[in-house]
Design a protein around this motif. Structure first.
Motif, short mmCIF file in Angstrom:
data_model
loop_
_atom_site.label_atom_id
_atom_site.label_comp_id
_atom_site.label_asym_id
_atom_site.label_seq_id
_atom_site.Cartn_x
_atom_site.Cartn_y
_atom_site.Cartn_z
N UNK A 111 -66.21 -1.25 -31.73
CA UNK A 111 -67.00 -0.70 -32.84
C UNK A 111 -67.84 0.44 -32.30
N UNK A 112 -68.08 1.47 -33.13
CA UNK A 112 -68.90 2.58 -32.66
C UNK A 112 -69.78 3.11 -33.79
N UNK A 113 -70.88 3.75 -33.36
CA UNK A 113 -71.76 4.49 -34.26
C UNK A 113 -71.72 5.96 -33.86
N UNK B 127 -69.59 -0.14 -28.79
CA UNK B 127 -69.68 -1.56 -28.47
C UNK B 127 -68.26 -2.06 -28.22
N UNK B 128 -67.83 -2.13 -26.95
CA UNK B 128 -66.48 -2.60 -26.65
C UNK B 128 -66.33 -4.09 -26.96
N UNK B 129 -65.16 -4.46 -27.44
CA UNK B 129 -64.90 -5.86 -27.77
C UNK B 129 -65.01 -6.75 -26.54
N UNK B 130 -64.72 -6.17 -25.36
CA UNK B 130 -64.73 -6.97 -24.13
C UNK B 130 -66.14 -7.35 -23.69
N UNK B 131 -67.16 -6.70 -24.28
CA UNK B 131 -68.54 -7.03 -23.93
C UNK B 131 -68.88 -8.42 -24.43
#
Length: 317
Positions: free
Chosen positions: A65-67, A134-138
């Motif tokens: 996800x990104x802003x 916001x990487x999914x892997x975080x």
């Protein structure tokens, strides 16, 4: 009060969900600079994000996800070398809330934008980089995934009040993204937002936001973080870029500005509400920082509101 919650409320944060995008094969879509803060989430597949003014493309994978925090044009694409099509005609042909590009359904994106009040750029957006990813892997991204899944379900089943629920969930998602960004990229954040990453500074910020009208001293604020006056002053200046009492003055004036824009209370009453002993004391501080008197500011705000063009809530891309 929580400073992040306070600022988002002051800025009248609103979410506006947009048409979703299905894409497959070789494809690329060019988007005009968004109004407000754009967000997208990759629910299936992967693609590249290119943002004007950002040197390197961002690889997006399923769950990312990104802003986009600046009004800059951007392109989503399957890979390099594909000539992009304009987003307008693509989204104009959307059916059942889904636009399609390319051949197939390899990639599925959902998104929207956040709109804010007048002071968003200085109070919030300038403290953030142009792209917040916001990487999914975080590991901490689980809460963002939960919000996205809940939004998906609301839009899919269309129960009563689903649009309202989905838009509130998007604001919840924004709060989580900002929290995660503070944890992961504290060194790249500036201003009051950076202060939230320092527990000593965050404690002082919380006290000031809890009681903005109280005649705080640096010594009293330092006790909230169990440090000395000099330690708080140094850490606050380093993180926020100004001293604790300078920040308090600025925050009081933000609260006063909101009341002047939206309410009918007298300047004297507003002065008491935000911690000034008299109308003249507020007027002096207001002129020094805002460069106009409170009365003139109220007049300007009302004139601007009367002539403002209503925001376009029907944008789909």
């Amino acid at each position: 009060m929580d400073p992040l919650e306070d600022v988002l409320a002051l800025l009248e944060t609103r979410s506006h969900l947009s048409t979703r995008l299905l894409a497959g094969g070789e494809w690329a879509v060019r988007f005009a600079a968004p109004s407000g803060v754009k967000f997208n989430a990759v629910r299936r597949g992967s693609c590249l994000l290119e943002v004007d003014g950002v040197d390197e493309p961002v690889t997006l994978s399923e769950g990312d996800c990104y802003l986009l925090t600046r009004p800059r044009g951007f392109t989503l694409r399957s890979g390099p070398g594909v000539v992009p099509v304009d987003a307008g005609p693509v989204f104009a042909k959307a059916e059942d809330g889904v636009a399609r590009v390319g051949c197939g359904e390899d990639v599925f994106l959902m998104g929207g934008r956040f709109s804010f009040g007048l002071r968003a750029q200085e109070l919030l957006l300038d403290a953030l980089p142009p792209v917040v990813l916001v990487p999914a892997a975080t590991g901490q991204a689980e809460t963002v995934r939960w919000a996205l899944t809940a939004i998906d379900q609301e839009l899919l089943h269309r129960r009563m009040g689903s649009t309202l629920v989905a838009e509130h969930l998007a604001v919840v998602m924004l709060v989580h993204i900002l929290r995660l960004h503070l944890v992961r990229e504290a060194r790249t954040v500036s201003g009051w937002l950076a202060g939230l990453a320092d527990p000593v500074v965050a404690a002082a910020l919380a006290r000031m936001h809890e009681e903005p009208a109280r005649p705080w001293t640096v010594a009293e604020l330092a006790r909230s973080g169990a440090v000395s006056r000099s330690t708080l002053a140094a850490r606050f200046k380093s993180a926020v870029g100004q001293g604790p009492l300078e920040y308090l003055t600025a925050w009081r004036l933000e609260l006063a500005s909101k009341q002047l824009r939206e309410g009918s209370a007298t300047v004297a009453s507003i002065a008491r509400d935000v911690g000034y002993g008299s109308e003249s004391a507020l007027s002096t501080a207001f002129k020094r920082v805002m460069e106009v008197s409170p009365h003139h500011y109220r007049k300007q705000s009302r004139e601007s509101s009367a002539t403002a063009v209503p925001p376009d809530h029907n944008r789909t891309e």
